[in-house]
Design a protein around this motif. Structure first.
Motif, PDB file in Angstrom:
ATOM      1  N   ALA A  48      32.584  61.110  81.871  1.00  0.00           N
ATOM      2  CA  ALA A  48      31.248  60.571  82.095  1.00  0.00           C
ATOM      3  C   ALA A  48      30.657  60.028  80.806  1.00  0.00           C
ATOM      4  O   ALA A  48      30.049  58.950  80.782  1.00  0.00           O
ATOM      5  N   GLU A  49      30.866  60.753  79.722  1.00  0.00           N
ATOM      6  CA  GLU A  49      30.353  60.294  78.434  1.00  0.00           C
ATOM      7  C   GLU A  49      31.078  59.043  77.966  1.00  0.00           C
ATOM      8  O   GLU A  49      30.466  58.112  77.450  1.00  0.00           O
ATOM      9  N   ARG A  50      32.387  59.018  78.186  1.00  0.00           N
ATOM     10  CA  ARG A  50      33.162  57.837  77.787  1.00  0.00           C
ATOM     11  C   ARG A  50      32.735  56.600  78.558  1.00  0.00           C
ATOM     12  O   ARG A  50      32.642  55.500  78.007  1.00  0.00           O
ATOM     13  N   ASN A  51      32.441  56.784  79.846  1.00  0.00           N
ATOM     14  CA  ASN A  51      32.098  55.650  80.704  1.00  0.00           C
ATOM     15  C   ASN A  51      30.615  55.318  80.691  1.00  0.00           C
ATOM     16  O   ASN A  51      30.177  54.415  81.403  1.00  0.00           O
ATOM     17  N   GLY A  52      29.838  56.070  79.903  1.00  0.00           N
ATOM     18  CA  GLY A  52      28.411  55.791  79.786  1.00  0.00           C
ATOM     19  C   GLY A  52      27.632  56.043  81.051  1.00  0.00           C
ATOM     20  O   GLY A  52      26.628  55.378  81.319  1.00  0.00           O
ATOM     21  N   GLN A  53      28.088  57.010  81.850  1.00  0.00           N
ATOM     22  CA  GLN A  53      27.396  57.320  83.100  1.00  0.00           C
ATOM     23  C   GLN A  53      26.115  58.079  82.818  1.00  0.00           C
ATOM     24  O   GLN A  53      25.970  58.748  81.795  1.00  0.00           O
ATOM     25  N   GLU A  54      25.181  57.984  83.767  1.00  0.00           N
ATOM     26  CA  GLU A  54      23.899  58.661  83.616  1.00  0.00           C
ATOM     27  C   GLU A  54      24.088  60.171  83.642  1.00  0.00           C
ATOM     28  O   GLU A  54      24.929  60.704  84.353  1.00  0.00           O
ATOM     29  N   LYS A  55      23.265  60.829  82.840  1.00  0.00           N
ATOM     30  CA  LYS A  55      23.322  62.286  82.784  1.00  0.00           C
ATOM     31  C   LYS A  55      22.501  62.861  83.937  1.00  0.00           C
ATOM     32  O   LYS A  55      21.437  62.369  84.255  1.00  0.00           O
ATOM     33  N   GLN A  56      23.035  63.925  84.524  1.00  0.00           N
ATOM     34  CA  GLN A  56      22.333  64.584  85.614  1.00  0.00           C
ATOM     35  C   GLN A  56      21.409  65.665  85.053  1.00  0.00           C
ATOM     36  O   GLN A  56      21.663  66.237  84.003  1.00  0.00           O
ATOM     37  N   ASP A  57      20.342  65.909  85.787  1.00  0.00           N
ATOM     38  CA  ASP A  57      19.419  66.962  85.370  1.00  0.00           C
ATOM     39  C   ASP A  57      20.113  68.316  85.406  1.00  0.00           C
ATOM     40  O   ASP A  57      20.965  68.573  86.258  1.00  0.00           O
ATOM     41  N   ILE A  58      19.733  69.184  84.482  1.00  0.00           N
ATOM     42  CA  ILE A  58      20.312  70.511  84.422  1.00  0.00           C
ATOM     43  C   ILE A  58      19.604  71.426  85.410  1.00  0.00           C
ATOM     44  O   ILE A  58      18.442  71.231  85.732  1.00  0.00           O
ATOM     45  N   ASN A  59      20.330  72.412  85.898  1.00  0.00           N
ATOM     46  CA  ASN A  59      19.763  73.409  86.793  1.00  0.00           C
ATOM     47  C   ASN A  59      19.282  74.572  85.933  1.00  0.00           C
ATOM     48  O   ASN A  59      20.025  75.514  85.669  1.00  0.00           O
TER      49      ASN A  59
END
Length: 384
Positions: A48-59
């Protein structure tokens, strides 16, 4: 899988040389499978970091509750220490694993994830530690943010891996926990490699695992059953939990007996509320909380202190989190701080501090009820 089909590469996770070595070995050997020391969760995060995907909110609720907080703190500390080394050497931690995955894609090889889930590993390690060892570890987390020690020699790191290269003191502090972090993972990754049937494999692991995996691959009969590596064993009831459950139970029993004996417990109840609520409030506010979080701590403490499955810090922490607008960025940035001042500026850390501070305050308040509330009632009940 026969050992001759396996090319095992031991790396330092913050070494430029390791990245080059991994790429060269995969291209030269042209394996059918590239095995990497990653679990599914770490692999997905890396991609996800490599592909620049959006970060999800933490629980946040999951982090605050139960042993998740301990696991998060340990993981945060390891990430911080590894990044500190990586910054010094100019290499992002885990770059050699990403290089292995990228090179596997280039040559059309399959990628096998062979490491045990990091949450399970940390749970097992924490479970093995005594209270004294946990206190030492907490001290290590705190002092690490004040340390100015520099890392100059990458070769001194190549004896370790992501979970152990910056934690060598674990050997002396908690040999059983160290065994979980290193030896157990040697065995688990060997099991996973043996599951790969007669394919040519290049396996990329931390250098600290190379010796153990090599031994197991040559002598698979020495491997412990994989089921033993995937369970959480509770050999005895922890003393801490016995105390945690018994104190509220004794308190409730004493109050019930006092009422049955016709003793006026109004003053005792008020004292109990003031002691638990006030100290929870103080623990919360002294941890740097917002005033509404501290008020929440005061209100819920009298109830949570007599309920062993609840904690006042959970509630004050959730209120604090809403007021500070916690996001995934806070979780990412917490491992990038270089000083306690920067750590203090991280909203997630501040929330966790409020949780811990509130719970400490509530515990102090509860223990103070023993001489100030419980014992006087006990005397009235059985003393006539």
């Amino acid at each position: 899988m026969a050992p001759e089909n396996l090319k095992l590469i031991g790396t330092a996770h913050v070494s430029k040389e390791s990245i080059e070595e991994v790429r060269a070995a995969i291209i030269e050997n042209q394996p059918k499978v590239v095995a990497v020391e990653l679990d599914l969760n770490r692999f997905q995060n890396m991609m996800a970091e490599r592909n620049g995907q959006e970060k999800q909110d933490i629980n946040l609720r999951e982090i605050i509750k139960g042993d998740k907080l301990s696991i998060f703190l340990v993981s945060m500390f390891l990430s911080y220490m590894q990044r500190k080394i990586g910054d010094k050497l100019g290499v992002k931690p885990g770059s050699e694993m990403l290089a292995a995955v990228d090179t596997a894609e280039e040559i059309g090889a399959n990628v096998a994830l062979i490491d045990r889930d990091i949450s399970l590993t940390l749970k097992r390690a924490i479970e093995k530690m005594s209270w004294i060892e946990k206190a030492k570890f907490l001290y290590g987390i705190i002092t690490s943010f004040f340390s100015s020690e520099e890392i100059d020699d990458v070769e001194s790191i190549k004896d370790g891996d992501e979970l152990t290269e910056v934690m060598e003191y674990f050997k002396e502090m908690s040999p059983k926990a160290y065994d979980v972090l290193v030896s157990e993972r040697d065995a688990y990754m060997s099991h996973r490699l043996l599951e790969i049937n007669n394919e040519s494999v290049v396996a990329v692991v931390g250098a600290g695992h190379k010796k153990g995996i090599t031994r197991y691959m040559e002598h698979p009969e020495e491997l412990p059953p994989i089921e033993d590596l995937l369970t959480l064993k509770k050999s005895r009831i922890p003393i801490g939990k016995i105390i945690l459950y018994s104190i509220p139970l004794v308190f409730v029993i004493i109050f019930a007996l006092a009422i049955l004996h016709g003793i006026n417990v109004q003053t005792s109840i008020i004292n109990f509320i003031l002691l638990t609520g006030t100290f929870s409030f103080l623990g919360c506010i002294l941890s740097g909380s917002k005033i509404y979080s501290a008020i929440t701590a005061f209100v819920v403490a009298p109830l949570t202190t007599i309920h062993p499955l609840l904690a006042a810090g959970w509630f004050s922490g959730i209120v604090e989190a809403k007021m500070r607008h916690i996001s995934m960025d806070d979780a990412v940035e917490i491992s990038k701080v270089d000083s306690f001042r920067e750590l203090w500026g991280n909203n997630l850390f501040r929330v966790l501090l409020v949780v811990v501070g509130t719970n400490i305050g509530a515990s102090i308040g509860l223990f103070l009820t023993i001489p100030n509330v419980v014992l006087p009632l006990f005397g009235k009940i059985f003393g006539g």
